[in-house]
Design a protein around this motif. Structure first.
Motif, PDB file in Angstrom:
ATOM      1  N   VAL A  20      10.063  67.631  37.735  1.00  0.00           N
ATOM      2  CA  VAL A  20      10.646  67.874  39.196  1.00  0.00           C
ATOM      3  C   VAL A  20       9.833  66.980  40.098  1.00  0.00           C
ATOM      4  O   VAL A  20      10.243  65.952  40.726  1.00  0.00           O
ATOM      5  N   PHE A  21       8.638  66.866  39.807  1.00  0.00           N
ATOM      6  CA  PHE A  21       7.728  66.033  40.928  1.00  0.00           C
ATOM      7  C   PHE A  21       7.687  64.483  40.531  1.00  0.00           C
ATOM      8  O   PHE A  21       7.192  63.718  41.216  1.00  0.00           O
ATOM      9  N   VAL A  22       8.181  64.067  39.202  1.00  0.00           N
ATOM     10  CA  VAL A  22       8.079  62.754  39.001  1.00  0.00           C
ATOM     11  C   VAL A  22       9.584  62.237  38.820  1.00  0.00           C
ATOM     12  O   VAL A  22       9.811  61.006  38.762  1.00  0.00           O
ATOM     13  N   LYS A  23      10.390  62.763  38.909  1.00  0.00           N
ATOM     14  CA  LYS A  23      12.056  62.272  38.709  1.00  0.00           C
ATOM     15  C   LYS A  23      12.217  61.470  39.643  1.00  0.00           C
ATOM     16  O   LYS A  23      12.745  60.238  39.501  1.00  0.00           O
ATOM     17  N   PHE A  24      11.793  61.456  40.882  1.00  0.00           N
ATOM     18  CA  PHE A  24      12.078  60.194  41.901  1.00  0.00           C
ATOM     19  C   PHE A  24      11.370  58.989  41.594  1.00  0.00           C
ATOM     20  O   PHE A  24      11.994  57.982  41.666  1.00  0.00           O
ATOM     21  N   ILE A  25      10.028  59.075  41.105  1.00  0.00           N
ATOM     22  CA  ILE A  25       9.366  57.961  40.684  1.00  0.00           C
ATOM     23  C   ILE A  25       9.850  57.289  39.568  1.00  0.00           C
ATOM     24  O   ILE A  25      10.098  56.099  39.482  1.00  0.00           O
ATOM     25  N   LEU A  26      10.570  58.059  38.671  1.00  0.00           N
ATOM     26  CA  LEU A  26      11.077  57.547  37.370  1.00  0.00           C
ATOM     27  C   LEU A  26      12.496  56.754  37.663  1.00  0.00           C
ATOM     28  O   LEU A  26      13.043  55.968  36.788  1.00  0.00           O
ATOM     29  N   LEU A  27      13.027  57.302  38.918  1.00  0.00           N
ATOM     30  CA  LEU A  27      14.380  56.711  39.113  1.00  0.00           C
ATOM     31  C   LEU A  27      14.389  55.496  40.207  1.00  0.00           C
ATOM     32  O   LEU A  27      15.452  54.811  40.476  1.00  0.00           O
ATOM     33  N   PRO A  37      13.291  52.229  39.487  1.00  0.00           N
ATOM     34  CA  PRO A  37      14.052  51.174  38.639  1.00  0.00           C
ATOM     35  C   PRO A  37      15.612  51.314  38.483  1.00  0.00           C
ATOM     36  O   PRO A  37      16.364  50.321  38.806  1.00  0.00           O
ATOM     37  N   HIS A  38      15.924  52.551  38.398  1.00  0.00           N
ATOM     38  CA  HIS A  38      17.515  52.578  38.245  1.00  0.00           C
ATOM     39  C   HIS A  38      18.016  52.364  39.829  1.00  0.00           C
ATOM     40  O   HIS A  38      19.194  51.922  39.727  1.00  0.00           O
ATOM     41  N   MET A  39      17.531  52.909  40.490  1.00  0.00           N
ATOM     42  CA  MET A  39      18.114  52.823  42.112  1.00  0.00           C
ATOM     43  C   MET A  39      18.134  51.237  42.488  1.00  0.00           C
ATOM     44  O   MET A  39      19.209  50.812  43.161  1.00  0.00           O
ATOM     45  N   ILE A  40      17.007  50.613  42.137  1.00  0.00           N
ATOM     46  CA  ILE A  40      16.995  49.192  42.374  1.00  0.00           C
ATOM     47  C   ILE A  40      18.238  48.347  41.706  1.00  0.00           C
ATOM     48  O   ILE A  40      18.835  47.541  42.165  1.00  0.00           O
ATOM     49  N   VAL A  41      18.298  48.545  40.213  1.00  0.00           N
ATOM     50  CA  VAL A  41      19.437  48.105  39.619  1.00  0.00           C
ATOM     51  C   VAL A  41      20.661  48.318  39.941  1.00  0.00           C
ATOM     52  O   VAL A  41      21.779  47.666  40.160  1.00  0.00           O
ATOM     53  N   LEU A  42      20.904  49.540  40.462  1.00  0.00           N
ATOM     54  CA  LEU A  42      22.194  50.029  40.680  1.00  0.00           C
ATOM     55  C   LEU A  42      22.782  49.759  42.007  1.00  0.00           C
ATOM     56  O   LEU A  42      23.887  49.554  42.446  1.00  0.00           O
ATOM     57  N   ALA A  43      21.683  49.402  43.073  1.00  0.00           N
ATOM     58  CA  ALA A  43      22.064  48.952  44.195  1.00  0.00           C
ATOM     59  C   ALA A  43      22.618  47.516  44.279  1.00  0.00           C
ATOM     60  O   ALA A  43      23.261  47.100  44.691  1.00  0.00           O
ATOM     61  N   ILE A  77      19.099  63.048  38.822  1.00  0.00           N
ATOM     62  CA  ILE A  77      18.397  63.387  39.959  1.00  0.00           C
ATOM     63  C   ILE A  77      18.786  64.807  40.533  1.00  0.00           C
ATOM     64  O   ILE A  77      18.022  65.427  41.237  1.00  0.00           O
ATOM     65  N   LEU A  78      19.991  65.447  40.176  1.00  0.00           N
ATOM     66  CA  LEU A  78      20.112  66.712  40.703  1.00  0.00           C
ATOM     67  C   LEU A  78      19.697  67.996  39.823  1.00  0.00           C
ATOM     68  O   LEU A  78      20.300  68.859  39.995  1.00  0.00           O
ATOM     69  N   TYR A  79      18.787  67.340  38.832  1.00  0.00           N
ATOM     70  CA  TYR A  79      18.203  68.355  38.027  1.00  0.00           C
ATOM     71  C   TYR A  79      19.025  69.281  37.157  1.00  0.00           C
ATOM     72  O   TYR A  79      18.725  70.332  36.826  1.00  0.00           O
ATOM     73  N   GLN A  80      20.076  68.502  36.648  1.00  0.00           N
ATOM     74  CA  GLN A  80      20.919  69.383  35.614  1.00  0.00           C
ATOM     75  C   GLN A  80      20.853  68.899  34.203  1.00  0.00           C
ATOM     76  O   GLN A  80      21.222  69.538  33.203  1.00  0.00           O
ATOM     77  N   THR A  81      19.496  67.729  33.923  1.00  0.00           N
ATOM     78  CA  THR A  81      19.316  67.380  32.519  1.00  0.00           C
ATOM     79  C   THR A  81      18.008  66.974  32.775  1.00  0.00           C
ATOM     80  O   THR A  81      17.447  66.294  33.834  1.00  0.00           O
ATOM     81  N   ASP A  82      17.099  67.059  31.552  1.00  0.00           N
ATOM     82  CA  ASP A  82      16.154  66.189  31.310  1.00  0.00           C
ATOM     83  C   ASP A  82      16.055  64.895  30.795  1.00  0.00           C
ATOM     84  O   ASP A  82      15.063  64.282  30.619  1.00  0.00           O
ATOM     85  N   GLN A  83      17.240  64.628  30.226  1.00  0.00           N
ATOM     86  CA  GLN A  83      17.415  63.321  29.386  1.00  0.00           C
ATOM     87  C   GLN A  83      17.497  62.209  30.270  1.00  0.00           C
ATOM     88  O   GLN A  83      18.467  62.104  31.139  1.00  0.00           O
ATOM     89  N   TYR A  84      16.484  61.408  30.244  1.00  0.00           N
ATOM     90  CA  TYR A  84      16.179  60.255  31.102  1.00  0.00           C
ATOM     91  C   TYR A  84      17.354  59.264  30.875  1.00  0.00           C
ATOM     92  O   TYR A  84      17.976  58.733  29.810  1.00  0.00           O
ATOM     93  N   PRO A  85      18.275  58.937  31.974  1.00  0.00           N
ATOM     94  CA  PRO A  85      19.512  57.978  31.953  1.00  0.00           C
ATOM     95  C   PRO A  85      19.139  56.687  31.340  1.00  0.00           C
ATOM     96  O   PRO A  85      18.178  55.987  31.868  1.00  0.00           O
ATOM     97  N   PRO A  86      20.255  56.292  30.308  1.00  0.00           N
ATOM     98  CA  PRO A  86      19.650  54.830  29.711  1.00  0.00           C
ATOM     99  C   PRO A  86      20.168  53.583  30.879  1.00  0.00           C
ATOM    100  O   PRO A  86      21.082  53.912  31.631  1.00  0.00           O
TER     101      PRO A  86
END
Length: 97
Positions: free
Chosen positions: A24-31, A33-39, A84-93
């Protein structure tokens, strides 16, 4: 849950029963790169939707490549949102499929 409609895009969602509590504490940091690419891809998606509007207007059909791209962006966005809504621990590809 399977979709009986036979649509070209389908999404199967499931939640994990056992989730990592410390992630939970690192999910935002892990995401980040996804946010940059998705933007960036979301910005491109706006132009594709604009072009697809005129393609449908003049030809009467949605171009297959444009539809695949838009569906891929939406699917990627859903996978990131599910993570990001904490429904899964599987990191999205990083993929549109």
């Amino acid at each position: 849950l399977e979709d009986p409609g036979g649509y070209p895009t389908s999404l199967t969602l499931r939640t994990d029963d056992e989730m990592n509590r410390w992630l939970v504490f690192v999910k935002f940091i892990l995401l980040i790169p996804h946010m940059i690419v998705l933007a960036f891809i979301g910005f491109v998606e706006m132009f594709v939707l604009f072009a697809a509007f005129f393609a449908v207007l003049f030809t009467g059909r949605w171009p297959e490549g444009m539809a695949r791209f838009v569906n891929g962006v939406r699917l990627w966005n859903l996978r990131v949102s599910w993570y990001i809504l904490y429904q899964t621990d599987q990191y999205p590809p990083f993929s549109l499929s």
